[in-house]
Write an enzyme that holds these catalytic residues in place. Sequence first.
Site, PDB file in Angstrom:
ATOM      1  N   HIS A 163     -65.104  -1.921 -13.689  1.00  0.00           N
ATOM      2  CA  HIS A 163     -64.856  -3.063 -14.692  1.00  0.00           C
ATOM      3  C   HIS A 163     -64.786  -2.613 -16.143  1.00  0.00           C
ATOM      4  CE1 HIS A 163     -67.620  -4.672 -11.137  1.00  0.00           C
ATOM      5  NE2 HIS A 163     -66.432  -5.122 -11.144  1.00  0.00           N
ATOM      6  N   GLY A 167     -57.689  -5.362 -11.905  1.00  0.00           N
ATOM      7  CA  GLY A 167     -57.849  -3.975 -11.412  1.00  0.00           C
ATOM      8  C   GLY A 167     -56.844  -3.849 -10.067  1.00  0.00           C
ATOM      9  N   SER A 178     -66.507   0.755  -6.469  1.00  0.00           N
ATOM     10  CA  SER A 178     -66.698  -0.511  -5.671  1.00  0.00           C
ATOM     11  C   SER A 178     -68.144  -1.036  -6.062  1.00  0.00           C
ATOM     12  CB  SER A 178     -66.135  -0.550  -4.450  1.00  0.00           C
ATOM     13  OG  SER A 178     -66.682  -1.984  -3.862  1.00  0.00           O
ATOM     14  N   ARG A 224     -69.516  -2.619  -3.716  1.00  0.00           N
ATOM     15  CA  ARG A 224     -69.773  -2.243  -2.321  1.00  0.00           C
ATOM     16  C   ARG A 224     -70.212  -1.087  -2.035  1.00  0.00           C
ATOM     17  NH1 ARG A 224     -66.218  -7.223  -1.357  1.00  0.00           N
ATOM     18  NH2 ARG A 224     -67.507  -8.662  -0.752  1.00  0.00           N
TER      19      ARG A 224
HETATM   20  P1  AMP Z   1     -64.975  -7.635  -8.496  1.00  0.00           P
HETATM   21  O1  AMP Z   1     -66.364  -7.407  -9.537  1.00  0.00           O
HETATM   22  O2  AMP Z   1     -65.292  -6.564  -7.343  1.00  0.00           O
HETATM   23  O3  AMP Z   1     -64.599  -8.953  -8.126  1.00  0.00           O
HETATM   24  O4  AMP Z   1     -63.756  -7.335  -9.504  1.00  0.00           O
HETATM   25  C1  AMP Z   1     -63.660  -7.485 -10.768  1.00  0.00           C
HETATM   26  C2  AMP Z   1     -62.324  -6.885 -11.087  1.00  0.00           C
HETATM   27  O5  AMP Z   1     -62.418  -5.465 -11.425  1.00  0.00           O
HETATM   28  C3  AMP Z   1     -60.824  -7.222 -10.205  1.00  0.00           C
HETATM   29  O6  AMP Z   1     -59.895  -7.158 -11.261  1.00  0.00           O
HETATM   30  C4  AMP Z   1     -61.124  -5.787  -9.608  1.00  0.00           C
HETATM   31  O7  AMP Z   1     -59.582  -5.658  -9.206  1.00  0.00           O
HETATM   32  C5  AMP Z   1     -61.624  -4.965 -10.630  1.00  0.00           C
HETATM   33  N1  AMP Z   1     -61.929  -3.512  -9.954  1.00  0.00           N
HETATM   34  C6  AMP Z   1     -63.059  -3.587  -9.131  1.00  0.00           C
HETATM   35  N2  AMP Z   1     -62.991  -2.104  -8.976  1.00  0.00           N
HETATM   36  C7  AMP Z   1     -62.189  -1.608  -9.734  1.00  0.00           C
HETATM   37  C8  AMP Z   1     -62.052  -0.033  -9.775  1.00  0.00           C
HETATM   38  N3  AMP Z   1     -62.656   0.768  -9.088  1.00  0.00           N
HETATM   39  N4  AMP Z   1     -60.857   0.309 -10.623  1.00  0.00           N
HETATM   40  C9  AMP Z   1     -60.217  -0.483 -11.528  1.00  0.00           C
HETATM   41  N5  AMP Z   1     -60.574  -2.040 -11.501  1.00  0.00           N
HETATM   42  C10 AMP Z   1     -61.579  -2.303 -10.340  1.00  0.00           C
END
Ligand code: AMP
Length: 279
Positions: free
Chosen positions: A34, A144, A182, A184
């Site tokens: 993020h 991402g 991640s 997760r």
């Molecule tokens: P999330 O909070 O998992 O819904 O992700 C929010 C944003 O962060 C989304 O655009 C994801 O693709 C991006 N994102 C999550 N993990 C990563 C990562 N390891 N590298 C780059 N972007 C990420």
Amino acid sequence: MIVAGDAQQARRALAALPRPLGFVPTMGAIHAGHLALIEAARGRCRTVAVSVFVNPLQFGPGEDFERYPRDEAGDRRAIEEAGADLLYLPSPQNMYPPGFGTSIDVNGPAARYEGAARPTHFRGVATVVTKLLNAIAPDVLVLGQKDAQQTAVLRRLVRDLDLPVEVQIVPTAREHDGLARSSRNVYLSPQERAAAPSLYEALRATDAALRNGASSKAACDAGMLLLREPGRWQYLDVVDALTFEPIPHLRPPAFVIGSAVFGKTRLIDNLYYEGGADG
Ligand code: AMP
């Protein structure tokens, strides 16, 4: 950093801030992935807005909505330190008031892979992102590469609905052993965590075979061998980056995409091949 709890507050605060405006939507549990998105937004925009909203619509029955990691205080600190100007923190009641009945269905790139495994997932993603874009009205939407199919679905959404926003994709941030960061990953047991980087190793083996001229099928067959126990494949494939249709031979812009289950945790990862005007 300004914190806004509803769309009206966010709009009012942003009206006073300089353009261009970059926007990073997240579900919180902020990690280095993020932060890379926020940094990329800061690199090209004068104002950066970040949202944290664990979107119930994009979780299916039996998925991890209830136990999804939440840390509002830690997230606020990390987002402020990263240099965001506005944090949008809508409540579920605010986002989905009683009687909420509108949804956005993106066909095409949402059909296969994550869309097949999680049939209501992309509808939930497209609906919430449409609402977030209406609230924030950014010039640049920063996403991402980690969620490759999501980038294809949201590019399609922006194009189909003539949304006045540019989509910027930021490369995947990884742990030292290659595992894609991640929220997760915290679910993984020590044994699962030790095996999880083999998903990325499998993608790289697939990539090496493709670069040697192998067909998608032969390359994926080679890559499949690298996943370590207790990992179980969901899919490993080579797809067109915009349509998310499988392609028999590498033809950029494309992704090698993989998903594997480690215990109860489903991980996804990908490699990107740039090419063409949209690549
Ligand atoms: P999330 O909070 O998992 O819904 O992700 C929010 C944003 O962060 C989304 O655009 C994801 O693709 C991006 N994102 C999550 N993990 C990563 C990562 N390891 N590298 C780059 N972007 C990420």
